[in-house]
Design a protein around this motif. Structure first.
Motif, mmCIF file in Angstrom:
data_model
loop_
_atom_site.group_PDB
_atom_site.id
_atom_site.type_symbol
_atom_site.label_atom_id
_atom_site.label_comp_id
_atom_site.label_asym_id
_atom_site.label_seq_id
_atom_site.Cartn_x
_atom_site.Cartn_y
_atom_site.Cartn_z
ATOM 1 N N PHE A 195 20.004 51.997 1.925
ATOM 2 C CA PHE A 195 19.678 50.574 1.949
ATOM 3 C C PHE A 195 20.969 49.791 1.848
ATOM 4 C CE2 PHE A 195 18.569 46.515 -0.119
ATOM 5 C CZ PHE A 195 17.641 46.034 0.796
ATOM 6 N N GLY A 196 21.361 49.176 2.959
ATOM 7 C CA GLY A 196 22.595 48.419 2.948
ATOM 8 C C GLY A 196 22.670 47.442 4.098
ATOM 9 N N PRO A 197 23.597 46.507 4.026
ATOM 10 C CA PRO A 197 23.725 45.501 5.077
ATOM 11 C C PRO A 197 24.441 46.034 6.308
ATOM 12 C CG PRO A 197 25.390 45.143 3.386
ATOM 13 C CD PRO A 197 24.521 46.275 2.901
ATOM 14 N N GLY A 198 24.043 45.521 7.475
ATOM 15 C CA GLY A 198 24.756 45.853 8.699
ATOM 16 C C GLY A 198 24.005 46.799 9.601
ATOM 17 N N ASP A 199 24.364 46.752 10.867
ATOM 18 C CA ASP A 199 23.775 47.588 11.904
ATOM 19 C C ASP A 199 24.557 48.894 11.990
ATOM 20 O OD1 ASP A 199 22.916 48.814 14.230
ATOM 21 O OD2 ASP A 199 23.089 47.024 15.485
ATOM 22 N N PRO A 200 23.936 50.037 11.672
ATOM 23 C CA PRO A 200 24.680 51.299 11.681
ATOM 24 C C PRO A 200 25.248 51.666 13.045
ATOM 25 C CG PRO A 200 22.321 51.693 11.384
ATOM 26 C CD PRO A 200 22.540 50.229 11.236
ATOM 27 N N SER A 201 24.688 51.113 14.122
ATOM 28 C CA SER A 201 25.215 51.444 15.448
ATOM 29 C C SER A 201 26.598 50.837 15.683
ATOM 30 C CB SER A 201 24.244 50.980 16.534
ATOM 31 O OG SER A 201 24.217 49.565 16.629
ATOM 32 N N LEU A 202 27.004 49.889 14.836
ATOM 33 C CA LEU A 202 28.329 49.281 14.956
ATOM 34 C C LEU A 202 29.391 50.025 14.153
ATOM 35 C CD1 LEU A 202 27.329 45.510 14.660
ATOM 36 C CD2 LEU A 202 28.047 46.721 16.730
ATOM 37 N N ARG A 223 35.302 49.285 17.321
ATOM 38 C CA ARG A 223 36.251 48.189 17.186
ATOM 39 C C ARG A 223 35.522 46.876 16.909
ATOM 40 N NH1 ARG A 223 41.089 46.771 21.560
ATOM 41 N NH2 ARG A 223 42.007 45.046 20.377
ATOM 42 N N GLU A 224 34.256 46.797 17.360
ATOM 43 C CA GLU A 224 33.477 45.562 17.223
ATOM 44 C C GLU A 224 32.725 45.480 15.898
ATOM 45 O OE1 GLU A 224 34.674 46.618 21.008
ATOM 46 O OE2 GLU A 224 33.157 47.730 19.872
ATOM 47 N N GLU A 225 33.031 46.332 14.960
ATOM 48 C CA GLU A 225 32.320 46.390 13.676
ATOM 49 C C GLU A 225 32.188 44.993 13.064
ATOM 50 O OE1 GLU A 225 32.629 49.015 9.538
ATOM 51 O OE2 GLU A 225 34.086 49.305 11.154
ATOM 52 N N ASN A 226 30.963 44.645 12.648
ATOM 53 C CA ASN A 226 30.741 43.345 12.005
ATOM 54 C C ASN A 226 29.463 43.400 11.192
ATOM 55 O OD1 ASN A 226 28.355 41.941 13.550
ATOM 56 N ND2 ASN A 226 29.665 42.824 15.158
ATOM 57 N N VAL A 227 29.335 42.462 10.259
ATOM 58 C CA VAL A 227 28.138 42.404 9.424
ATOM 59 C C VAL A 227 27.734 40.949 9.245
ATOM 60 C CG1 VAL A 227 29.447 42.326 7.246
ATOM 61 C CG2 VAL A 227 27.105 43.192 7.255
ATOM 62 N N ARG A 228 26.440 40.700 9.278
ATOM 63 C CA ARG A 228 25.921 39.348 9.079
ATOM 64 C C ARG A 228 25.893 39.009 7.593
ATOM 65 N NH1 ARG A 228 22.332 41.812 12.479
ATOM 66 N NH2 ARG A 228 20.811 41.989 10.797
ATOM 67 N N ALA A 229 26.306 37.790 7.275
ATOM 68 C CA ALA A 229 26.254 37.339 5.882
ATOM 69 C C ALA A 229 24.823 37.374 5.359
ATOM 70 C CB ALA A 229 26.826 35.931 5.782
ATOM 71 N N SER A 230 23.854 37.079 6.213
ATOM 72 C CA SER A 230 22.456 37.078 5.784
ATOM 73 C C SER A 230 22.010 38.470 5.356
ATOM 74 C CB SER A 230 21.557 36.555 6.910
ATOM 75 O OG SER A 230 21.722 37.328 8.090
ATOM 76 N N THR A 242 33.583 46.366 7.596
ATOM 77 C CA THR A 242 32.591 45.340 7.261
ATOM 78 C C THR A 242 31.192 45.929 7.143
ATOM 79 O OG1 THR A 242 32.546 44.810 9.633
ATOM 80 C CG2 THR A 242 33.800 43.334 8.197
ATOM 81 N N VAL A 243 30.840 46.788 8.123
ATOM 82 C CA VAL A 243 29.500 47.373 8.111
ATOM 83 C C VAL A 243 29.501 48.749 7.462
ATOM 84 C CG1 VAL A 243 29.657 48.397 10.417
ATOM 85 C CG2 VAL A 243 27.439 47.756 9.524
ATOM 86 N N ASP A 244 30.592 49.496 7.589
ATOM 87 C CA ASP A 244 30.632 50.875 7.070
ATOM 88 C C ASP A 244 31.819 51.037 6.124
ATOM 89 O OD1 ASP A 244 30.045 53.538 6.724
ATOM 90 O OD2 ASP A 244 30.859 54.177 8.636
ATOM 91 N N CYS A 301 24.126 52.837 -0.276
ATOM 92 C CA CYS A 301 24.177 51.521 0.365
ATOM 93 C C CYS A 301 24.897 51.539 1.707
ATOM 94 C CB CYS A 301 24.794 50.503 -0.585
ATOM 95 S SG CYS A 301 23.770 50.190 -2.036
ATOM 96 N N GLU A 302 24.685 52.621 2.475
ATOM 97 C CA GLU A 302 25.154 52.686 3.855
ATOM 98 C C GLU A 302 24.381 51.655 4.685
ATOM 99 O OE1 GLU A 302 27.374 54.473 5.523
ATOM 100 O OE2 GLU A 302 27.804 56.310 4.404
ATOM 101 N N PRO A 303 24.950 51.205 5.819
ATOM 102 C CA PRO A 303 24.254 50.203 6.620
ATOM 103 C C PRO A 303 22.901 50.687 7.124
ATOM 104 C CG PRO A 303 26.076 51.182 7.848
ATOM 105 C CD PRO A 303 26.223 51.620 6.422
ATOM 106 N N SER A 304 21.901 49.822 6.960
ATOM 107 C CA SER A 304 20.539 50.175 7.407
ATOM 108 C C SER A 304 19.811 48.949 7.941
ATOM 109 C CB SER A 304 19.749 50.781 6.247
ATOM 110 O OG SER A 304 19.504 49.809 5.242
ATOM 111 N N ASN A 305 20.587 47.935 8.378
ATOM 112 C CA ASN A 305 19.978 46.668 8.821
ATOM 113 C C ASN A 305 19.168 46.018 7.703
ATOM 114 O OD1 ASN A 305 20.839 46.323 11.617
ATOM 115 N ND2 ASN A 305 19.628 48.145 12.066
ATOM 116 N N ALA A 306 19.605 46.235 6.459
ATOM 117 C CA ALA A 306 18.951 45.640 5.292
ATOM 118 C C ALA A 306 17.486 46.044 5.181
ATOM 119 C CB ALA A 306 19.090 44.120 5.300
ATOM 120 N N ALA A 307 17.174 47.241 5.680
ATOM 121 C CA ALA A 307 15.828 47.798 5.554
ATOM 122 C C ALA A 307 15.938 49.158 4.869
ATOM 123 C CB ALA A 307 15.179 47.951 6.930
#
Length: 362
Positions: free
Chosen positions: A329-336, A340-347, A103-105, A163-169
């Protein structure tokens, strides 16, 4: 074109497209089903794009004769599944979160890219999309490296957005990384007569002291603060429970700011561990942020906020080595990522899609 049974709607909400991608397992080396689906969707739903296949990498681009080209890249593979498929949802509306492997990666980022590829039919920059395989395993298998060797013209442009996860920043550039082994020698003896030997593990105490007292640099480049690091990651030594060890190896990982070359980073470590045997086992150059480039500046303006340094190594370094300024620049928290808890916010997914659409269309 291969026959496929997995249908992807590229014009759909990127959140739903993310969910569809996640539910297609694609552990490194087993990306064929997902690559087939991506290729089929691009060929049938984005007729304005030239599409080619390289192994399990799928590449697509516009050829509109624009004055600049932006390359967007994302890997299709994931780490091994960890009891986190199929996709699970929590919350709703603006609070919706997608849980599951990839989801995030980085299937959220892939979904944003695919949506843009299908909907940006008249962008102000020519666009290249690179969906590649085997990023999560050893570097020699990385599909982006294969594309660079076999289809180098597909990686040319004025800006690369990974577009790797970067917390949308916007995370600019990346750190370099180096692994070394620091050895101490001793002399074997029976532990009942330890005074007759020299304990190599005890001799490593000076190496550990230097590591504990090390003060890493902080370097600001293009307004981004890079923090260096030097950490022992493994210690090995000894051959039996009743033998004084004659060798000890301390494995050390160094993360260095992109203003240092690998050669400079190696020279620095040899200075830090002066007097010890130091062997370099792995290295990769970092990437300068390159935010002064006009196209990079346009992207930062579209994203808003303040760019930050990428603390880690990503494939932006491959693009930087080719002369392209590159950002993450991508969605999601790279620390996840990889958890096993990998997840991404729809926002996050929707924000990234909106920023990229604004950047290429306005």
């Amino acid at each position: 074109m291969r026959d496929v049974t997995i249908a992807l709607d590229l014009a759909a909400d990127p959140v739903e497209l993310t969910a569809a991608l996640v539910d297609v397992p694609s552990v490194s080396g087993n990306e064929t089903a997902l690559a087939d689906a991506v290729e089929h969707a691009l060929r049938t739903q984005a007729p304005h794009l030239e599409v080619v296949r390289s192994g399990n990498a799928v590449l697509a681009r516009t050829n509109l004769g624009r004055g600049s080209r932006v390359v967007l890249a994302g890997h299709l593979d994931t780490v091994p599944i960890n009891h986190n498929l199929p996709l699970r949802r929590t919350g709703s509306g603006d609070d919706l979160v997608l849980h599951g492997c990839g989801t995030v990666d980085m299937k959220g980022g892939d979904a944003v890219m695919l949506h843009l590829a299908a909907t940006a039919t008249e962008p102000r920059h020519d666009l290249t999309f690179v969906f590649y395989d085997c990023e999560e395993v050893e570097a020699e298998r990385n599909g982006l490296g294969r594309v660079e060797r076999e289809l180098p013209e597909w990686l040319r442009g004025d800006l690369a957005v990974v577009c790797e996860p970067s917390n949308a920043a916007v995370e600019a550039g990346c750190q370099g990384t180096m692994r070394v082994e620091v050895r101490t020698d001793g002399r074997r003896a029976h532990t009942a007569r330890g005074w007759m030997g020299v304990n190599a593990i005890h001799g490593a105490s000076e190496v550990l002291r230097r590591l504990a007292e090390y003060e890493p640099r902080k370097v600001e480049i293009d307004g981004c603060l890079y923090r260096e690091g030097l950490q022992a990651v493994r210690i090995s030594g000894g051959v039996a429970g009743n033998v004084v060890p004659d060798e000890c190896v301390v494995a050390v990982n160094h993360r260095f700011a992109p203003d240092r070359s690998p050669a400079e980073a190696e020279a620095h470590l040899r200075e830090v561990f002066s007097g010890f045997d130091v062997t370099v086992t792995d290295m990769a150059a970092g990437a300068m942020p390159g935010l002064a480039h006009p196209v990079a500046g346009q992207f930062v303006a579209a994203a808003g906020g303040t760019p930050v340094a990428k603390l880690g190594w990503t494939d932006v370094a491959r693009f930087a080595a080719l002369g392209l300024p590159a950002v993450n620049f991508g969605p999601g928290d790279p620390s996840l990522a990889h958890t096993r808890e990998e997840n991404v916010r729809a926002s996050d997914i929707r924000r990234c899609a909106e920023v990229l659409s604004r950047f290429v269309n306005s």
